[in-house]
Design a protein around this motif. Sequence first.
Motif, PDB file in Angstrom:
ATOM      1  N   ASN A 225      -4.164  -2.436  -3.609  1.00  0.00           N
ATOM      2  CA  ASN A 225      -4.070  -1.683  -4.859  1.00  0.00           C
ATOM      3  C   ASN A 225      -4.828  -0.357  -4.836  1.00  0.00           C
ATOM      4  O   ASN A 225      -4.616   0.480  -5.706  1.00  0.00           O
ATOM      5  CB  ASN A 225      -4.559  -2.544  -6.028  1.00  0.00           C
ATOM      6  N   VAL A 226      -5.707  -0.141  -3.855  1.00  0.00           N
ATOM      7  CA  VAL A 226      -6.481   1.100  -3.770  1.00  0.00           C
ATOM      8  C   VAL A 226      -5.585   2.338  -3.700  1.00  0.00           C
ATOM      9  O   VAL A 226      -5.873   3.350  -4.360  1.00  0.00           O
ATOM     10  CB  VAL A 226      -7.480   1.042  -2.589  1.00  0.00           C
ATOM     11  N   PRO A 227      -4.454   2.325  -2.957  1.00  0.00           N
ATOM     12  CA  PRO A 227      -3.616   3.531  -2.907  1.00  0.00           C
ATOM     13  C   PRO A 227      -2.992   3.928  -4.244  1.00  0.00           C
ATOM     14  O   PRO A 227      -2.419   5.009  -4.354  1.00  0.00           O
ATOM     15  CB  PRO A 227      -2.528   3.167  -1.887  1.00  0.00           C
ATOM     16  N   SER A 228      -3.125   3.088  -5.277  1.00  0.00           N
ATOM     17  CA  SER A 228      -2.652   3.484  -6.605  1.00  0.00           C
ATOM     18  C   SER A 228      -3.464   4.662  -7.125  1.00  0.00           C
ATOM     19  O   SER A 228      -3.012   5.389  -7.997  1.00  0.00           O
ATOM     20  CB  SER A 228      -2.764   2.320  -7.588  1.00  0.00           C
ATOM     21  N   ARG A 229      -4.656   4.825  -6.579  1.00  0.00           N
ATOM     22  CA  ARG A 229      -5.589   5.871  -7.001  1.00  0.00           C
ATOM     23  C   ARG A 229      -5.842   5.813  -8.508  1.00  0.00           C
ATOM     24  O   ARG A 229      -6.059   6.829  -9.153  1.00  0.00           O
ATOM     25  CB  ARG A 229      -5.094   7.250  -6.573  1.00  0.00           C
ATOM     26  N   SER A 230      -5.807   4.603  -9.050  1.00  0.00           N
ATOM     27  CA  SER A 230      -6.001   4.388 -10.478  1.00  0.00           C
ATOM     28  C   SER A 230      -7.195   3.472 -10.691  1.00  0.00           C
ATOM     29  O   SER A 230      -7.192   2.319 -10.239  1.00  0.00           O
ATOM     30  CB  SER A 230      -4.738   3.760 -11.085  1.00  0.00           C
ATOM     31  N   LEU A 231      -8.216   3.981 -11.361  1.00  0.00           N
ATOM     32  CA  LEU A 231      -9.420   3.184 -11.610  1.00  0.00           C
ATOM     33  C   LEU A 231      -9.123   1.874 -12.340  1.00  0.00           C
ATOM     34  O   LEU A 231      -9.620   0.823 -11.928  1.00  0.00           O
ATOM     35  CB  LEU A 231     -10.447   4.021 -12.366  1.00  0.00           C
TER      36      LEU A 231
ATOM     37  N   MET B 256       0.830  -1.190   0.000  1.00  0.00           N
ATOM     38  CA  MET B 256       0.000   0.000   0.000  1.00  0.00           C
ATOM     39  C   MET B 256       0.875   1.255   0.000  1.00  0.00           C
ATOM     40  O   MET B 256       0.576   2.218  -0.705  1.00  0.00           O
ATOM     41  CB  MET B 256      -0.933  -0.008   1.206  1.00  0.00           C
ATOM     42  N   VAL B 257       1.933   1.228   0.799  1.00  0.00           N
ATOM     43  CA  VAL B 257       2.838   2.378   0.865  1.00  0.00           C
ATOM     44  C   VAL B 257       3.511   2.595  -0.484  1.00  0.00           C
ATOM     45  O   VAL B 257       3.646   3.730  -0.948  1.00  0.00           O
ATOM     46  CB  VAL B 257       3.885   2.189   1.991  1.00  0.00           C
ATOM     47  N   ALA B 258       3.909   1.508  -1.130  1.00  0.00           N
ATOM     48  CA  ALA B 258       4.555   1.629  -2.440  1.00  0.00           C
ATOM     49  C   ALA B 258       3.607   2.256  -3.455  1.00  0.00           C
ATOM     50  O   ALA B 258       3.986   3.174  -4.190  1.00  0.00           O
ATOM     51  CB  ALA B 258       5.026   0.260  -2.921  1.00  0.00           C
ATOM     52  N   TRP B 259       2.354   1.778  -3.500  1.00  0.00           N
ATOM     53  CA  TRP B 259       1.391   2.356  -4.444  1.00  0.00           C
ATOM     54  C   TRP B 259       1.127   3.826  -4.118  1.00  0.00           C
ATOM     55  O   TRP B 259       0.957   4.641  -5.029  1.00  0.00           O
ATOM     56  CB  TRP B 259       0.077   1.583  -4.439  1.00  0.00           C
ATOM     57  N   TRP B 260       1.095   4.163  -2.842  1.00  0.00           N
ATOM     58  CA  TRP B 260       0.858   5.556  -2.467  1.00  0.00           C
ATOM     59  C   TRP B 260       2.006   6.439  -2.955  1.00  0.00           C
ATOM     60  O   TRP B 260       1.781   7.522  -3.487  1.00  0.00           O
ATOM     61  CB  TRP B 260       0.678   5.697  -0.951  1.00  0.00           C
ATOM     62  N   ARG B 261       3.233   5.966  -2.803  1.00  0.00           N
ATOM     63  CA  ARG B 261       4.387   6.738  -3.274  1.00  0.00           C
ATOM     64  C   ARG B 261       4.337   6.898  -4.799  1.00  0.00           C
ATOM     65  O   ARG B 261       4.634   7.967  -5.318  1.00  0.00           O
ATOM     66  CB  ARG B 261       5.694   6.084  -2.846  1.00  0.00           C
TER      67      ARG B 261
ATOM     68  N   LEU C 243       9.990   0.967  -8.390  1.00  0.00           N
ATOM     69  CA  LEU C 243       9.696   0.565  -7.019  1.00  0.00           C
ATOM     70  C   LEU C 243       9.018  -0.808  -6.909  1.00  0.00           C
ATOM     71  O   LEU C 243       9.454  -1.648  -6.122  1.00  0.00           O
ATOM     72  CB  LEU C 243       8.822   1.627  -6.344  1.00  0.00           C
ATOM     73  N   MET C 244       7.965  -1.043  -7.671  1.00  0.00           N
ATOM     74  CA  MET C 244       7.165  -2.248  -7.474  1.00  0.00           C
ATOM     75  C   MET C 244       7.931  -3.556  -7.683  1.00  0.00           C
ATOM     76  O   MET C 244       7.720  -4.501  -6.903  1.00  0.00           O
ATOM     77  CB  MET C 244       5.911  -2.223  -8.334  1.00  0.00           C
ATOM     78  N   PRO C 245       8.812  -3.680  -8.680  1.00  0.00           N
ATOM     79  CA  PRO C 245       9.534  -4.958  -8.790  1.00  0.00           C
ATOM     80  C   PRO C 245      10.339  -5.287  -7.528  1.00  0.00           C
ATOM     81  O   PRO C 245      10.417  -6.449  -7.130  1.00  0.00           O
ATOM     82  CB  PRO C 245      10.447  -4.757 -10.001  1.00  0.00           C
ATOM     83  N   PHE C 246      10.880  -4.271  -6.876  1.00  0.00           N
ATOM     84  CA  PHE C 246      11.669  -4.509  -5.664  1.00  0.00           C
ATOM     85  C   PHE C 246      10.772  -4.847  -4.482  1.00  0.00           C
ATOM     86  O   PHE C 246      11.047  -5.771  -3.719  1.00  0.00           O
ATOM     87  CB  PHE C 246      12.542  -3.295  -5.355  1.00  0.00           C
TER      88      PHE C 246
ATOM     89  N   SER D 215       1.593   6.749  -6.768  1.00  0.00           N
ATOM     90  CA  SER D 215       0.467   7.610  -7.150  1.00  0.00           C
ATOM     91  C   SER D 215       0.693   9.061  -6.749  1.00  0.00           C
ATOM     92  O   SER D 215       0.065   9.961  -7.303  1.00  0.00           O
ATOM     93  CB  SER D 215      -0.843   7.098  -6.549  1.00  0.00           C
ATOM     94  N   SER D 216       1.600   9.301  -5.812  1.00  0.00           N
ATOM     95  CA  SER D 216       1.947  10.665  -5.410  1.00  0.00           C
ATOM     96  C   SER D 216       3.010  11.275  -6.321  1.00  0.00           C
ATOM     97  O   SER D 216       3.407  12.423  -6.132  1.00  0.00           O
ATOM     98  CB  SER D 216       2.451  10.682  -3.963  1.00  0.00           C
ATOM     99  N   GLY D 217       3.500  10.493  -7.290  1.00  0.00           N
ATOM    100  CA  GLY D 217       4.492  10.988  -8.240  1.00  0.00           C
ATOM    101  C   GLY D 217       5.912  10.998  -7.701  1.00  0.00           C
ATOM    102  O   GLY D 217       6.798  11.582  -8.317  1.00  0.00           O
ATOM    103  N   ARG D 218       6.159  10.324  -6.589  1.00  0.00           N
ATOM    104  CA  ARG D 218       7.499  10.321  -5.994  1.00  0.00           C
ATOM    105  C   ARG D 218       8.442   9.363  -6.698  1.00  0.00           C
ATOM    106  O   ARG D 218       9.659   9.542  -6.655  1.00  0.00           O
ATOM    107  CB  ARG D 218       7.399   9.966  -4.517  1.00  0.00           C
ATOM    108  N   VAL D 219       7.875   8.307  -7.305  1.00  0.00           N
ATOM    109  CA  VAL D 219       8.685   7.278  -7.960  1.00  0.00           C
ATOM    110  C   VAL D 219       7.798   6.585  -8.994  1.00  0.00           C
ATOM    111  O   VAL D 219       6.573   6.626  -8.888  1.00  0.00           O
ATOM    112  CB  VAL D 219       9.241   6.272  -6.908  1.00  0.00           C
TER     113      VAL D 219
END
Length: 194
Positions: free
Chosen positions: A138-144, A1-6, A17-20, A8-12
């Motif tokens: 996956n909700v923190p992706s903020r992607s429908l 969730m933290v990874a998706w939030w980062r 990030l996700m493969p790691f 979706s926030s445009g930080r990475v």
Amino acid sequence: MVAWWRISSGRVTVWKLMPFVLGAMGVAALLLMPAPERTTGVGKAIVVGLTSGFALFIGTRVFVAIASHWGPFARHVEEAYREAADEPIRAALVLSLLVSVPAEEIFYRGLVQRTLAGTALEAGGSAVAVLLLYVLGNVPSRSLPIVAGAVVGGAVWGALAWWSGGLAAPLASHILWTGLMLVLPPGAGRGARA
């Protein structure tokens, strides 16, 4: 969730990030995952998995064609594939099909679903619980489209793991679906990949 939030926030980017994150989750799951109680034959599981992956791809194409008439959904599809277009297709396929997808299946349908199946939830309840956890993750992706994919894909892959007792069917399905989605992006995503 933290990874998706980062992400979706445009930080990475998702590719950086996700493969790691998923790879680490997959390795941890391999170390902790209980053995399956029973499994369907691997050959049969792979055939059913590939068939479901192709059907899921066709269903996704139809759904995106319809849902893309709604502006926010079309915009989210374009954004997702714009980011994918920034990564060379070969790298995107390797990172997705050899790292992210197997790690997701090993973690969610291997470790979590098998572990929960040994509780009062049993097999069917564990598949539903994992679906809810997968969607929540996956909700923190903020992607429908990502959340919609998690709902439908998660249901299919959880059902395949439940039916087969193993990971061959959900892995085959998820790998084929993801590969086709990257190589032949649907609807609004086509312009971003071109």
